[in-house]
Design an enzyme around this catalytic site. Structure first.
Site, PDB file in Angstrom:
ATOM      1  N   GLU A  58       0.867  -1.194   0.000  1.00  0.00           N
ATOM      2  CA  GLU A  58       0.000   0.000   0.000  1.00  0.00           C
ATOM      3  C   GLU A  58       0.891   1.227   0.000  1.00  0.00           C
ATOM      4  O   GLU A  58       1.850   1.308   0.777  1.00  0.00           O
ATOM      5  CB  GLU A  58      -0.903  -0.020   1.245  1.00  0.00           C
ATOM      6  CG  GLU A  58      -1.708   1.261   1.447  1.00  0.00           C
ATOM      7  CD  GLU A  58      -2.583   1.223   2.700  1.00  0.00           C
ATOM      8  OE1 GLU A  58      -3.050   0.119   3.085  1.00  0.00           O
ATOM      9  OE2 GLU A  58      -2.790   2.289   3.304  1.00  0.00           O
ATOM     10  N   GLU A  69      -2.493  11.099   3.491  1.00  0.00           N
ATOM     11  CA  GLU A  69      -3.492  10.868   4.528  1.00  0.00           C
ATOM     12  C   GLU A  69      -3.473  12.084   5.436  1.00  0.00           C
ATOM     13  O   GLU A  69      -2.460  12.779   5.541  1.00  0.00           O
ATOM     14  CB  GLU A  69      -3.172   9.626   5.355  1.00  0.00           C
ATOM     15  CG  GLU A  69      -3.406   8.323   4.638  1.00  0.00           C
ATOM     16  CD  GLU A  69      -3.246   7.170   5.618  1.00  0.00           C
ATOM     17  OE1 GLU A  69      -4.266   6.612   6.048  1.00  0.00           O
ATOM     18  OE2 GLU A  69      -2.086   6.846   5.970  1.00  0.00           O
TER      19      GLU A  69
END
Lengths: 285, 484
Positions: free
Chosen positions: A167, A172
């Site tokens: 990932e 974020e």
């Protein structure tokens, strides 16, 4: 070799910006020459896939799929929202005559047993690529419990269970920290709380009041993270505490989660609805 | 990518060329005379670093009633410098003033603060305390752009505090740089003083003061049935910003920061202080903005016509009346129209040409209180004038609480030597849109009360009158005890 070129791209970009501020007129000429130079030396400037979000309505289904519902255990993170494909949660809107934006909206409403609704789109089986420059220009929401993300998963995830598939979190953000974003990689031996992460904090600015470009430049054995014209991190096989799983195709994801282990739940002060605006997603090789 | 870049740079060139042309054109025009140029004011950010910056000599002005000499420059305590502002909050029994409070006002012309978005400072205290308020913009000359950060928690460690500026564009020339107000800690009347320090006091352009959320009327959309010549105030105005820390910081700005707007000024006009005057019959909505951001909350008035006042009470000998609320008599001191009440109650004191009435909307219960107690044992009746403004089947019960010989409220409910009793008024007596005079014999408060009273209270130390209803809206005037 490629890495060097990439970094020098940033250096020049920054210098130009500085000159620009000091001598506007002179810099106009300087910028022009800068642009020409980039064309020669930068290797990741061939646009291969993009969405400018200029056609109103639902996002283009040739490029994106919806993920609906709550996944398993709130998409593995105890997230509180139910993802829908409703236009009240996700819609491309025109903002000027020739420009549109994708608007993802988290709402506080009871739906299918969840207390919130929002949206999540992916390019799985529609666009998957190994290496390149992946960037999006976005304005983020704010408030405790808001968790937007622009990220990638290994395209073999159906046969190679997470975190084995890998990932790459390009961006974020926690709504309660409106000046900070995080760039991470997860893989076997370094996932969840043990992901390899670096944070970037804006000075005298924040991510919910204007648009910022979040991107990575990804090649063999490196992932460079940048915000606007600032390169803030480079992750290489030497940085990860397990196998390097980033030499294969990945697909893109964009979502706006509410609550979950990364941010905690919204509180009474969190303002709903909250929207995330995405001006474009562009991928270069 | 390359093509896109070039396009952008072409645009820059176009802008430059246009700019050059504009300059050439403007140079052909007459230039403004010196008198027409705006005066330039200092844009200095700092108020106190190691010492005061640019405030002049005569800048310290205590509040009325505050202990005047609470302020000094302390060279032993400082955050990241050599000195700090020291405030010694007095004890409640200090004869020279029972609280600390003052403004720092520039001795000279004001500063241009339009380039900043917050006042910031570091502070700590000799113990963990809550300071009543910090702020800026108070100049004792109208205080037009005053901003207050209420109830600020200080600890014994230096911490940074941020007071956002609601709309910096208004602070073109401001003399009020800083203000504070702080009382001691402890039981009311016996508070003990403490010390706090303030350092690195300055205006800043943080760039992270965001998500403006102004509010008027506590963010509620209020609806009022009202009459000509009534007036209202845009109460409970606040401005909330989200800080870089993620904290939502709410300040209380002066109404001047708001732009008040009436949907129909011929029905409800509103001035820059947020004062609403009812001028015509019909419906109008008052809203507000700060710097173009719509405030949450509004006032909608439904103006029904002329307000008929209740009949004026008859003239009485001073010894024959003890008045709580009437323009005809001398009233008790410091009447509080809702010293306790249910959460949904809305209270509004409305002034009709000098005669005040009190309106209770969504009335379940409300207690009226005042300074001290009254001895009504020699009186024969309690009078009130009531007009129901909205209800299908109104009722109104009235209760009295007597504090007993100790003259003190012995707590929630009726405990100690407190006594209480209630009396019903006949619901059929009440009428929507008309005044009804109610006279309750003083010895008929025989019923048990919602607060636990068993009826027939003592009458020598009456301290509360309570109205109980079923969510009705009522207007009340002329509340007084009298002797027939």
């Amino acid at each position: 070799m490629k890495m060097k070129n990439t970094q020098s791209f940033f250096n020049r970009f920054k210098k130009c910006a500085l000159i620009n501020a000091l001598f506007l007129a002179i810099c106009t000429i300087a910028v022009l020459s800068c642009g020409d130079e980039d064309q020669v030396v930068t290797t990741l400037d061939e646009l291969v896939w993009f969405d400018e979000f200029n056609i109103t309505g639902a996002p283009n289904s040739d490029r994106w799929s919806f993920e609906i519902g709550t996944g398993v255990d709130g998409w593995g993170n105890n997230e509180l929202q139910y993802y829908t494909d409703s236009s009240t949660n996700i819609e491309v809107r025109r903002v000027s005559e020739d420009d549109g934006q994708l608007i993802m909206t988290a709402r506080k409403e009871v739906y299918e047993g969840s207390g919130y609704t929002s949206a999540r789109i992916i390019t799985k089986q529609k666009f998957e690529q190994q290496y390149g420059r992946f960037e999006a220009r976005m304005r983020l929401p704010y408030g405790k419990g808001m968790w937007p993300a622009f990220w990638m998963l290994g395209a073999d995830i159906d046969v190679n269970e997470w975190p084995g598939a890998g990932e790459i979190d390009i961006m974020e953000y926690r709504g309660q920290e409106p000046t900070i974003v995080h760039g991470s990689v997860h893989g076997p031996g370094y996932s969840g709380g043990e992901a390899i992460t670096k944070s970037y904090q804006l000075t005298n600015d924040r991510f919910d009041t204007g648009f910022h470009v979040f991107g990575i430049e990804w090649g063999p054995e490196y992932i460079n993270y940048y915000v606007d014209d600032v390169l803030y991190n480079q992750i290489t096989p030497a940085d990860v505490t397990g196998e390097w799983v980033f030499d294969k195709p990945f697909f893109l994801l964009i979502n706006l989660a509410v609550g979950g282990s990364f941010v905690g739940s919204p509180n009474a002060e969190t303002v709903f609805p909250q929207s995330m605006l995405i001006d474009y997603v562009r991928v270069y090789k | 990518m390359t093509t896109m870049r070039n396009k952008k740079y072409k645009n820059i060139i176009v802008v430059l060329i246009v700019g050059v042309i504009a300059t050439i054109i403007s140079s052909c025009e007459r230039t403004a005379s010196d008198e027409a140029l705006p005066a330039t004011y200092s844009t200095t950010a700092e108020i106190f670093t190691d010492n005061f910056v640019g405030l002049g000599t005569d800048f310290y002005f205590p509040y009325l009633g505050a202990k005047p000499d609470v302020f000094s420059v302390d060279t032993d305590e400082a955050y990241d410098s050599e000195a700090s502002i020291r405030i010694d909050v007095p004890n409640a029994n200090d004869p020279t003033g029972n609280f600390a409070g003052a403004i720092f006002r520039i001795d000279g012309s004001g500063r241009n603060l339009t380039g900043f978005d917050a006042l910031t400072f570091w502070a700590k205290a000799s113990q963990a305390v809550t300071v009543n308020e910090f702020g800026f913009g108070q100049d004792f000359n109208g205080d037009a752009l005053r901003v207050v950060l209420p109830l600020v928690d200080l600890t014994t460690q230096w911490r940074k505090y941020t007071i956002p500026i609601p709309d910096p564009s208004l602070l073109v020339v401001e003399r009020g740089m800083f203000q504070f107000a702080a009382g001691g800690i402890g039981v009311p009347g016996e508070e003990v003083g403490y010390t706090f320090w303030v350092d690195e006091l300055k205006f800043e352009k943080l760039g992270t003061i965001a998500q403006s959320r102004p509010a008027i009327f506590s963010g509620e959309d209020r609806v009022e049935e009202t009459f000509l010549n009534a007036s209202f105030n845009a109460a409970n105005i606040t401005q909330t910003f989200n800080l870089a820390s993620g904290i939502n910081q709410t300040v209380i700005p002066s109404p001047f920061y708001f732009n008040f707007i009436s949907s129909d000024p011929a029905i409800a006009s509103v001035n820059e202080l947020g004062e609403v005057s009812i001028l015509g019959v019909g419906t109008a909505k008052v809203t507000a903005q700060i710097a173009g951001v719509q405030a949450k909350g509004s006032l909608t008035v439904n103006v029904m016509g002329e307000f008929d006042a209740a009949d004026a009470p008859p003239e009485r000998e001073a010894g024959d009346v003890i008045s709580v609320f009437s323009n005809a008599y001398t009233n008790v001191s410091n009447l509080n129209f809702a010293i306790f009440n249910d959460a949904n109650l809305q209270v509004e004191v409305i002034d009709f040409g000098g005669n005040q009435v009190v309106e209770y909307n969504n009335l379940s219960f409300v207690g009226l209180g005042w300074d001290g107690t009254v001895d009504v044992s020699a009186m024969t009746h309690l009078h009130l004038d009531v007009q129901v403004s909205a209800s299908t089947s109104p009722f109104l019960n009235v209760e009295l609480i007597d504090f007993g010989p100790d003259n003190a409220d012995n707590g929630a409910g009726v405990v100690g030597d407190d006594t209480a009793g209630g009396a019903s008024t006949a619901g059929s007596q009440l009428e929507v849109g008309s005044w009804v005079g109610i006279d309750i014999p003083i010895n008929s408060f025989t019923q048990a009360t919602g607060g636990g009273g068993s009826g027939s209270p003592n009458l020598n130390n009456v301290a509360r009158i309570i109205f109980v209803s079923n969510g009705s809206s009522v207007i009340i005037d002329n509340i007084y005890f009298y002797k027939q």
